[in-house]
Motif scaffolding. Structure first.
Motif: not given
Ligand code: ANZ
Ligand code: ZN
Length: 813
Positions: A758-759, A762, A764-765, A787-788, A791
């Motif tokens: 999560q970031v 949320k 994210r991956d 993805q991180v 983001t």
């Protein structure tokens, strides 16, 4: 099993190396035993360790040299002989026979054909030969010197045989005596003994290296010459001091020489002479350790003279004291009470001035009574003022060097090795003393100089000279040089000489042309793994290292260090304490073997703790080990009735456990974590039992595969059970000749889980990670996720919360 297998192993000769070059060679060695009675629990532990290595390496396909022998000269045999009116050889060889039988029962996988005893003439001939080579190189010499003397045993003691001022053996307070003694010049090798330790780092226990370093004791400093002024008819005399702190020259307020050194007699004025003589008498009985103790009240005598400080011309009173040692440095010091505690104690005892010359920010030592030794700026020191300690050391050396009153130097704590003993049961020193020719070496072709075999009982009791001196037939001989009547040297060698080269002899134990055959030594040495107690951390290892270096210089070998890797096993305790007669907590090995069986005792020794930790026999369970061995053995009964070797078709879950166990066991053995291997082996036995009883059943090929692996791994720890299991599986003996199981990498693939990344809360991956992923590893994987990174858009990360293996939450700034 114990009755059956030893004969088979002997018949098949499975423990001897092939030595034919077909396989890579490895050499594993346990420190050889001293034959005092039967084997004890300590032997059982150490030799079980060495045997794990030997057996593992054989299974791994190495050609393994694993020899055994006895360090069979020494004082206990002599004392026993006096008591029983016998010859020391009788006691010695009877005990060796007892120990050899116990080693065989204990199933040590040694090559018995290479067995040696240092008290055999065929061995000590070469100890004498080596002495003569050292002598020729100027590395063995005789000098008159004060030595530690036990007035009860009537023998010289090495420093380390003096414990708290008393004889290590009998507890009698040790005195000093001046004797003509033989020494090996080990100090010539001090630098190499120190430098070559770089090779051993990571392969020897760090504490052993530290002990060796300490014993060699290299200190960098300076020699500084002070002139002791002429007084009371005594002429002026230059006296050099050794100091590691030339920066403190301006802080010197008095001067001290060792009271027992000849220098003190040279310097003392007639008025002070009697006081000095009284004082010297008083300190005779003190050990070096007591003399240097900071606890003891300082004592000393003023010598009536003054020494001139070469840096500032100050006159310092010259004292004699016992806290300065005659045989360290130059036997004289400049005393700097502000920065050396022993000097400060002395200054306070005799009301001498204290002057601080390094401002460390601490209280003035003259007031606090505590000398300061930290960093700081120089004060009260003329042109050195304002410099740091390091700068001032360099500058002070420049100044004395320029003035010709001193120079930079290196000093070693290491002393030459005093090797002569006034005892019988050792290798006679092969020197003849002739009135015409002086010291004459016995010619090589007259070696060995054999011990007489008619001296027994009372004739051996200590009289202050070697018992050999009383054997007229033996002592009187012809000078090898001029043929006139001459006398043999009557001292024998320290048994540490015998043990300084035995590891080389094992390469060619029957060789008659030299101590060892050059090619054989080149093939087998250095020792790849040496195993033994930490009590030998200093002397035996240092002396062996010294011998190796000399032999290299002689061109007999081409390596510098004898032991590539060293394992110090822990002690076997009982109830948290070392076993001892006085505590009455001794555990008898043979009783343990009778009660639980060899395999259970061996397995317990290894399983109890990591090899270097102590084992408390009160806390272990040999009967638990015996139960485990029975469980392992019973697997063979089930498998035998349902053979099948198409392993590929076997149960995948069990196969995965097998291959992981084999792979882990190899890693753990390479890392010396023997005890963990046994834990893994227990899991494998359990998994196999489950597969037989509740899983795919005994007919599954994986069950046979597992049981074969159990037999092979178990053979490192419990050779009898493993051999029997191996036979049950239908193999020819011996499991010693089996190969370490090959690992199928495809069966090692780990279980994975999905970790959510999560970031700012949320998702994210999602990452597939090993189930046992570490927090650090998981954090790295998460931060590397494309993805991180996208983001985060370059924002800094304030915090990362990791809950391995399932969740990572990244909090941006
Ligand atoms: C002046 C000084 C000032 C020292 C100072 C120390 C601190 P290590 O490191 O063990 O080699 N020393 C020299 N010879 C001695 C002897 N025979 N007996 C007793 N002490 C001796 O120790 C070297 C230091 O020990 C030397 O440096 C000397 O004291 C003392 F603030 O010199 B020093
Ligand atoms: Zn002669």
């Amino acid at each position: 099993m114990e009755a059956k297998w030893p004969a088979v192993w002997e018949e098949l000769d499975v423990f001897a190396p092939a030595d034919d070059g077909s396989r890579e060679r490895r050499y594993v060695l346990d420190m050889f035993p001293y034959p005092s009675g039967d084997l004890h629990m300590g032997h059982a532990e150490a030799f079980a360790m060495g045997d794990v290595v030997a057996r593992y390496w054989r299974l791994k396909g190495y050609d393994v040299l694993h020899p055994i022998g006895w360090d069979s000269f020494g004082l206990p045999a002599e004392n026993a002989a006096i008591k029983r009116n016998a010859h020391p050889s009788e006691w010695t060889y009877a005990n060796i026979d007892t120990q050899a039988a116990s080693f065989k029962r204990y199933a040590i996988s040694a090559d018995w054909s290479r067995r040696l005893h240092t008290s055999d003439p065929g061995y000590y001939r070469w100890t004498q030969w080596l002495f003569l080579r050292f002598y020729e190189r100027g590395l063995a010499y005789r000098k008159n010197s004060p030595v530690n003397w036990c007035p009860k045993d009537l023998t010289v003691l090495a420093n380390e045989q003096v414990v708290n001022g008393a004889c290590e053996r009998c507890g009698t307070p040790v005195t000093k005596k001046s004797l003509n003694q033989w020494y090996f010049k080990i100090t010539e090798y001090a630098d190499r003994l120190l430098d070559d330790m770089d090779e051993l780092k990571g392969h020897w226990p760090e504490r052993v290296l530290a002990m060796q370093r300490n014993w060699i004791g290299r200190s960098e400093g300076a020699h500084v010459r002070f002139t002791v002024e002429e007084a009371a008819g005594r002429p002026a005399k230059d006296v050099t001091v050794f100091t590691t702190r030339p920066d403190t020259l301006h802080g010197a307020t008095f001067f001290v020489v060792a009271a027992d050194a000849h220098l003190a007699l040279d310097l003392v004025t007639p008025e002070q002479h009697d006081a000095l003589m009284d004082y010297r008498e008083k300190i005779k009985a003190l050990s070096d350790i007591e003399r240097q103790s900071t606890e003891r009240e300082k004592t000393g005598v003023f010598l009536g003279r003054y020494a001139v400080n070469p840096l500032n011309g100050e006159k310092l009173p010259v004292w004699a004291a016992d806290y300065v040692l005659a045989d360290y440095g130059t036997g004289a010091i400049m005393a700097v009470p502000a920065h050396d505690q022993r000097d400060l104690d002395f200054a306070q005892a005799f009301d001498l001035p204290v002057r601080a010359v390094v401002d460390t920010g601490e209280e003035d030592p003259a007031v606090s009574g505590a000398a300061t030794s930290g960093e700081g700026k120089l004060i009260n020191s003329g042109e050195l003022d304002g410099l740091s300690k390091t700068e001032a050391i360099a500058r002070a050396i420049e100044l004395v060097e320029a003035a010709g009153t001193g120079e930079k130097t290196v000093n070693f704590r290491l002393r030459d090795w005093l090797l002569s003993r006034q005892r019988f049961w050792g290798a006679p020193i092969p020197i003849v003393h002739c009135d015409e020719c002086g010291e004459v070496p016995v010619p090589d072709d007259q070696l060995p100089v054999r011990l007489p075999d008619d001296l027994r009982g009372e004739a051996l009791s200590p009289k202050g000279t070697s018992p050999l001196a009383a054997a007229a037939d033996w002592v009187n001989t012809d000078c090898p040089n001029c043929g006139k009547a001459a006398r043999r040297d009557t001292d024998t060698m320290d048994t540490f000489v015998d043990s300084s080269w035995y590891y080389l002899r094992f390469a060619s134990p029957d060789y008659t042309e030299g101590p060892f055959e050059k090619e054989a030594a080149a093939r087998w040495l250095p020792v790849d793994q040496y195993v033994g107690g930490v009590e030998h951390a200093i002397l035996h290892l240092l002396y062996s290292r010294f011998f190796t270096k000399v032999l290299k210089d002689m061109g007999l070998i081409d390596f510098d260090e004898p032991f590539r890797a060293l394992l110090n096993q822990g002690q076997v305790l009982n109830g948290g304490k070392a076993m001892s007669k006085s505590l009455g907590n001794g555990v008898d090995l043979s009783e343990q073997l009778d009660k639980f069986g060899v395999d259970a005792v061996r397995l317990t020794m290894i399983f109890a703790s990591p090899p270097e930790d102590d084992v408390d026999w009160a806390d272990v369970s040999p009967s638990g080990s015996a139960k485990f061995l029975a469980r392992a053995w019973r697997l063979g009964q089930d498998v035998a009735s349902a053979p099948g070797t198409e392993y590929d078709g076997g149960d995948r879950a069990l196969r995965s456990v097998i291959h992981r166990t084999v792979a882990d066991a190899a890693d753990l053995l390479d890392a010396g974590k023997f005890n963990v291997v046994i834990a893994k082996l227990m899991e494998l036995v359990n998994a196999t039992r489950k597969a037989i009883d509740a899983g795919p059943g005994a007919a599954d090929p994986a069950v046979r595969e597992a049981t074969e692996a159990v037999a092979i791994i178990l053979s490192l720890f419990a050779p009898y059970t493993a051999e029997d299991l191996w036979a049950q599986l239908g193999h020819e003996p011996s499991v010693v000749k089996a190969a370490w199981p090959a690992v199928d990498e495809s069966l090692l693939v780990q279980e994975t889980v999905t970790a959510v990344v999560q970031v700012a809360g949320k998702v994210r991956d999602r990452l597939e990670v090993p189930a046992d992923v570490s927090e650090d590893e998981l954090e790295k994987l998460a931060l590397a996720s494309p993805q991180v990174i996208r983001t985060l858009e370059g924002r800094e990360v304030r915090k990362v919360i990791v809950r391995a293996p399932k969740l990572v939450n990244i909090v941006p700034a």
